[in-house]
Design a protein around this motif. Structure first.
Motif, PDB file in Angstrom:
ATOM      1  N   ASN C 186      11.667  -1.335   4.831  1.00 45.40           N
ATOM      2  CA  ASN C 186      11.200  -1.435   3.446  1.00 45.40           C
ATOM      3  C   ASN C 186       9.785  -1.948   3.256  1.00 45.40           C
ATOM      4  O   ASN C 186       9.203  -1.763   2.196  1.00 45.40           O
ATOM      5  CB  ASN C 186      12.151  -2.345   2.672  1.00 45.40           C
ATOM      6  N   LEU C 188       6.758  -4.705   2.672  1.00 37.09           N
ATOM      7  CA  LEU C 188       6.574  -5.909   1.859  1.00 37.09           C
ATOM      8  C   LEU C 188       6.495  -5.605   0.356  1.00 37.09           C
ATOM      9  O   LEU C 188       6.767  -6.469  -0.482  1.00 37.09           O
ATOM     10  CB  LEU C 188       5.278  -6.584   2.309  1.00 37.09           C
ATOM     11  N   LYS C 189       6.137  -4.400   0.041  1.00 34.09           N
ATOM     12  CA  LYS C 189       5.815  -4.066  -1.354  1.00 34.09           C
ATOM     13  C   LYS C 189       6.996  -4.265  -2.322  1.00 34.09           C
ATOM     14  O   LYS C 189       8.135  -3.944  -1.989  1.00 34.09           O
ATOM     15  CB  LYS C 189       5.364  -2.609  -1.418  1.00 34.09           C
ATOM     16  N   GLY C 190       6.682  -4.780  -3.488  1.00 32.68           N
ATOM     17  CA  GLY C 190       7.710  -5.020  -4.506  1.00 32.68           C
ATOM     18  C   GLY C 190       8.131  -3.741  -5.220  1.00 32.68           C
ATOM     19  O   GLY C 190       7.462  -2.710  -5.130  1.00 32.68           O
ATOM     20  N   LYS C 191       9.260  -3.814  -5.922  1.00 42.14           N
ATOM     21  CA  LYS C 191       9.797  -2.613  -6.576  1.00 42.14           C
ATOM     22  C   LYS C 191       8.897  -2.123  -7.711  1.00 42.14           C
ATOM     23  O   LYS C 191       8.740  -0.924  -7.908  1.00 42.14           O
ATOM     24  CB  LYS C 191      11.203  -2.889  -7.098  1.00 42.14           C
ATOM     25  N   GLU C 192       8.323  -3.068  -8.418  1.00 43.93           N
ATOM     26  CA  GLU C 192       7.426  -2.698  -9.518  1.00 43.93           C
ATOM     27  C   GLU C 192       6.397  -1.710  -9.003  1.00 43.93           C
ATOM     28  O   GLU C 192       6.199  -0.629  -9.546  1.00 43.93           O
ATOM     29  CB  GLU C 192       6.682  -3.950 -10.024  1.00 43.93           C
ATOM     30  N   ASP C 193       5.797  -2.152  -7.965  1.00 48.97           N
ATOM     31  CA  ASP C 193       4.753  -1.360  -7.358  1.00 48.97           C
ATOM     32  C   ASP C 193       5.242   0.011  -6.915  1.00 48.97           C
ATOM     33  O   ASP C 193       4.534   0.999  -7.015  1.00 48.97           O
ATOM     34  CB  ASP C 193       4.211  -2.119  -6.125  1.00 48.97           C
ATOM     35  N   ARG C 194       6.410  -0.009  -6.374  1.00 47.00           N
ATOM     36  CA  ARG C 194       6.964   1.256  -5.889  1.00 47.00           C
ATOM     37  C   ARG C 194       7.165   2.229  -7.050  1.00 47.00           C
ATOM     38  O   ARG C 194       6.895   3.410  -6.931  1.00 47.00           O
ATOM     39  CB  ARG C 194       8.315   1.008  -5.208  1.00 47.00           C
ATOM     40  N   ASN C 195       7.707   1.701  -8.118  1.00 44.51           N
ATOM     41  CA  ASN C 195       7.919   2.569  -9.274  1.00 44.51           C
ATOM     42  C   ASN C 195       6.596   3.175  -9.720  1.00 44.51           C
ATOM     43  O   ASN C 195       6.503   4.365 -10.005  1.00 44.51           O
ATOM     44  CB  ASN C 195       8.543   1.770 -10.421  1.00 44.51           C
ATOM     45  N   GLU C 197       4.181   3.798  -8.018  1.00 43.08           N
ATOM     46  CA  GLU C 197       3.773   4.812  -7.039  1.00 43.08           C
ATOM     47  C   GLU C 197       4.257   6.217  -7.410  1.00 43.08           C
ATOM     48  O   GLU C 197       3.581   7.200  -7.194  1.00 43.08           O
ATOM     49  CB  GLU C 197       4.361   4.451  -5.679  1.00 43.08           C
ATOM     50  N   LYS C 198       5.444   6.239  -7.863  1.00 41.12           N
ATOM     51  CA  LYS C 198       6.051   7.551  -8.124  1.00 41.12           C
ATOM     52  C   LYS C 198       5.241   8.379  -9.115  1.00 41.12           C
ATOM     53  O   LYS C 198       4.752   7.840 -10.103  1.00 41.12           O
ATOM     54  CB  LYS C 198       7.478   7.354  -8.646  1.00 41.12           C
TER      55      LYS C 198
ATOM     56  N   GLY D 139       5.190  -9.997  -8.763  1.00 32.58           N
ATOM     57  CA  GLY D 139       5.994  -8.797  -8.603  1.00 32.58           C
ATOM     58  C   GLY D 139       5.399  -7.737  -7.709  1.00 32.58           C
ATOM     59  O   GLY D 139       5.993  -6.679  -7.509  1.00 32.58           O
ATOM     60  N   VAL D 140       4.238  -7.991  -7.139  1.00 25.56           N
ATOM     61  CA  VAL D 140       3.678  -6.950  -6.252  1.00 25.56           C
ATOM     62  C   VAL D 140       4.355  -6.969  -4.878  1.00 25.56           C
ATOM     63  O   VAL D 140       4.289  -5.995  -4.135  1.00 25.56           O
ATOM     64  CB  VAL D 140       2.152  -7.103  -6.082  1.00 25.56           C
ATOM     65  N   PHE D 141       4.969  -8.096  -4.541  1.00 25.02           N
ATOM     66  CA  PHE D 141       5.712  -8.147  -3.271  1.00 25.02           C
ATOM     67  C   PHE D 141       7.195  -8.318  -3.532  1.00 25.02           C
ATOM     68  O   PHE D 141       7.615  -8.933  -4.534  1.00 25.02           O
ATOM     69  CB  PHE D 141       5.214  -9.311  -2.408  1.00 25.02           C
ATOM     70  N   ARG D 142       7.967  -7.821  -2.648  1.00 24.55           N
ATOM     71  CA  ARG D 142       9.420  -7.885  -2.711  1.00 24.55           C
ATOM     72  C   ARG D 142       9.886  -9.347  -2.681  1.00 24.55           C
ATOM     73  O   ARG D 142       9.246 -10.219  -2.101  1.00 24.55           O
ATOM     74  CB  ARG D 142       9.946  -7.144  -1.481  1.00 24.55           C
ATOM     75  N   ILE D 184       3.128  -2.124   6.856  1.00 20.99           N
ATOM     76  CA  ILE D 184       3.588  -3.448   6.421  1.00 20.99           C
ATOM     77  C   ILE D 184       3.994  -3.408   4.940  1.00 20.99           C
ATOM     78  O   ILE D 184       4.976  -4.027   4.542  1.00 20.99           O
ATOM     79  CB  ILE D 184       2.473  -4.493   6.657  1.00 20.99           C
ATOM     80  N   MET D 185       3.244  -2.700   4.186  1.00 24.26           N
ATOM     81  CA  MET D 185       3.532  -2.642   2.753  1.00 24.26           C
ATOM     82  C   MET D 185       4.783  -1.839   2.425  1.00 24.26           C
ATOM     83  O   MET D 185       5.658  -2.283   1.683  1.00 24.26           O
ATOM     84  CB  MET D 185       2.334  -2.015   2.007  1.00 24.26           C
ATOM     85  N   ASN D 186       4.874  -0.664   3.014  1.00 21.35           N
ATOM     86  CA  ASN D 186       5.898   0.283   2.567  1.00 21.35           C
ATOM     87  C   ASN D 186       7.076   0.475   3.503  1.00 21.35           C
ATOM     88  O   ASN D 186       8.121   0.984   3.084  1.00 21.35           O
ATOM     89  CB  ASN D 186       5.247   1.644   2.338  1.00 21.35           C
TER      90      ASN D 186
END
Lengths: 198, 198, 198, 198
Positions: C186, C188-195, C197-198, D139-142, D184-186
């Motif tokens: 997964n 390190l990136k948080g979910k906010e960021d992932r969203n 991304e989409k 919120g940028v990191f998990r 590392i991020m993703n």
DNA sequence: AATGAATGAGGGTTCATTCAT
DNA sequence: GATGAATGAACCCTCATTCAT
């Protein structure tokens, strides 16, 4: 048979000692060559030195005894010297390294052993010396110190070892021993010169 | 002084190598005898072998060169042989074991080194051989194969080493070299016999 | 029993090599630790290098083979990566320094040995690479270069060694392997960021 | 200039230590490479260890300080992690072996020195940890344990050393640092899977 | 009789370190 | 500041010898 194992070890050890000398030959190598365990060697011999000396004694004794026996023969002085040369050359031919060991007084040889060898050497020396003395009396040998002559002859004959290395091939006419004998007898000087001497 | 240390090591090493041979002499022993640290030996020499060879090279070169130089002299054949014997005896007297090492082809000697020595040996052999050839032509030497004679003379002279051990003391009249020379020239045979030969 | 002695030496040597590295570990130390004579080590191993390699081979083979065997399993890509991480972490836990040696290309490692190791490394790499390729195809893994991903995963997993030193204690919830696996999956990136991304 | 000689020694020593490690590099080799006498090295450094540590301190300090300075920047968490990765990769690229030494806790490193290094390591760890904490808050990191994440990131970044050996060539699009950062991020998981997660 | 694993003293060699110059 | 010859502790390794089997 017990003797078989012992003899086998000695035979193989002789080959190795001859090739590489005492120090450079290891018990392991001998054991491997003889197809026995290292422990077996130590069952038959007290030490590496003991094995080495046993070999020299065995091979050397035959040579020494055969030479010393010459003193009991009724042969002419020249003939005795001749036979000595033959035996000496044969010894070098057949037991190159054993002969070498017997000549050089290596330090590693322990005192007791050295004495035995030295005694044999002196016996041989005495045989040659007496022979020469007899020869001088009968005029077949040049005047001089028999002891010194004996040493020189032995030393010349000792060079049979090195002789061999330098590849003096045996021509059809005369064997190596013959050549050495003739050289010892007549030397290098030409006849012209000899006549002048008189 | 640098050279002092190196020379000191070589001198002491020579003595030890002469007494006990290469394998039986340890670097520790040499260091102790030379009063230097073990490491010092390795500062001056690459290895035990290198030290050994350095000694042989140093001492051997002087002998070989002095003998080879004889070919350029205008001396009579007999005189050249005479000088060779003198040099050879001196060499054995002063460098007993170095001489021994040069004669015996020890297995441990590496190929490159062996070649150098062999070449020197052959040069010396050639000097003697040519000398004999000339002597035969002028009638001062007996007829025969010069090469074979040369080998025999060298081998006889080589025995100077062993000669020494057997304590042939130098009487007042003649030195060791003189005796060897005379033996080489005249051999053992008495005059009676020689006359008969004619 | 023979094997006992040999194993004992290997065990003690492993501990020492792990603590101080190859060069800083001496045969004497190993012998003392294993309660055997120095010579005993040389009876069982040809050299210090041989002992070292024997250890790596023995311990390394088990790990490598167990990983390579994964390719024949029918498990899902994620599960295979998961198991690899577990095995890798276990390897570091149980054979910390053996693992370290296998990762670092120490200069002292000889060519032949290096090749064997390299081959094993490549086999493992191939297993991971193929697994990722399959995962990308089925969409369980992100698009990208499978080879590069495989290298990164292996390297991340390799860090298990150092991981250990820094004392990441295993909480009750997840084991060390679990955490590494999750991180690899997964990031390190948080979910906010992932969203976003989409 | 004095510094010239000292720097020259350090530069050449670094190269050698990097190539062959501490134990396998000798003072003699360094002296030869630096074209100075062995004594000169001992004039500038107390011992071989001191020279080694001086190098690590010099090269390591620059890296550590530049990373620690990041904590005073106003950059976003992601950007700080990004820059750390870049600096870490650069460090491995330019000082491969120095980096390796700093990671492994070799026994030969003396206590005093170890403490200094350890303190620096912890400072860096703290920087990363704080950064992650901030990132999680925004919120940028998990979600997760910042300390554990920090360790994993550092360890992953540490693998840059090994990374290099396995020849991950830099394609035109992304540098080595970029790839590590992205990983590392993703992580590895595909988008399909991520959507399912939600 | 025979074995071979085990031993440890001692070998050759390296190398960090010192010191007179 | 700089040198390199000298040192000796420590290294890896060999091998004659022992001894339980």
């Amino acid at each position: 048979m017990k003797e078989d194992t012992k003899m086998n070890i000695m035979t193989k050890a002789t080959k190795l000692f001859a090739q590489k000398g005492f120090s450079e030959t290891s018990i392991s190598q001998i054991a491997k060559k003889a197809n026995v365990g290292k422990g077996t060697i130590y069952w038959h011999f007290d030490s590496k030195e003991d094995l080495f000396f046993s070999i020299i004694k065995q091979k050397g004794k035959a040579f020494f005894d055969s030479v010393i026996k010459l003193k009991d023969s009724n042969k002419e002085p020249q003939e005795i010297i001749h036979e000595y040369i033959i035996k000496r050359v044969e010894f070098s031919d057949n037991n190159y390294d054993v002969a070498k060991m017997l000549i050089n007084n290596n330090e590693m040889i322990n005192r007791d052993f050295k004495e035995v060898i030295e005694k044999k050497h002196l016996e041989v020396l005495k045989v040659i010396e007496n022979t020469i003395q007899k020869g001088i009396k009968t005029g077949v040998f040049r005047e001089g110190n028999p002891h010194e002559y004996a040493l020189m002859i032995i030393n010349t004959a000792n060079s049979a070892n090195i002789f061999k290395d330098h590849g003096l091939k045996d021509s059809t006419e005369k064997s190596k021993a013959e050549k050495i004998f003739e050289f010892i007898m007549n030397g290098l000087k030409g006849k012209e010169d000899r006549n002048a001497e008189k």
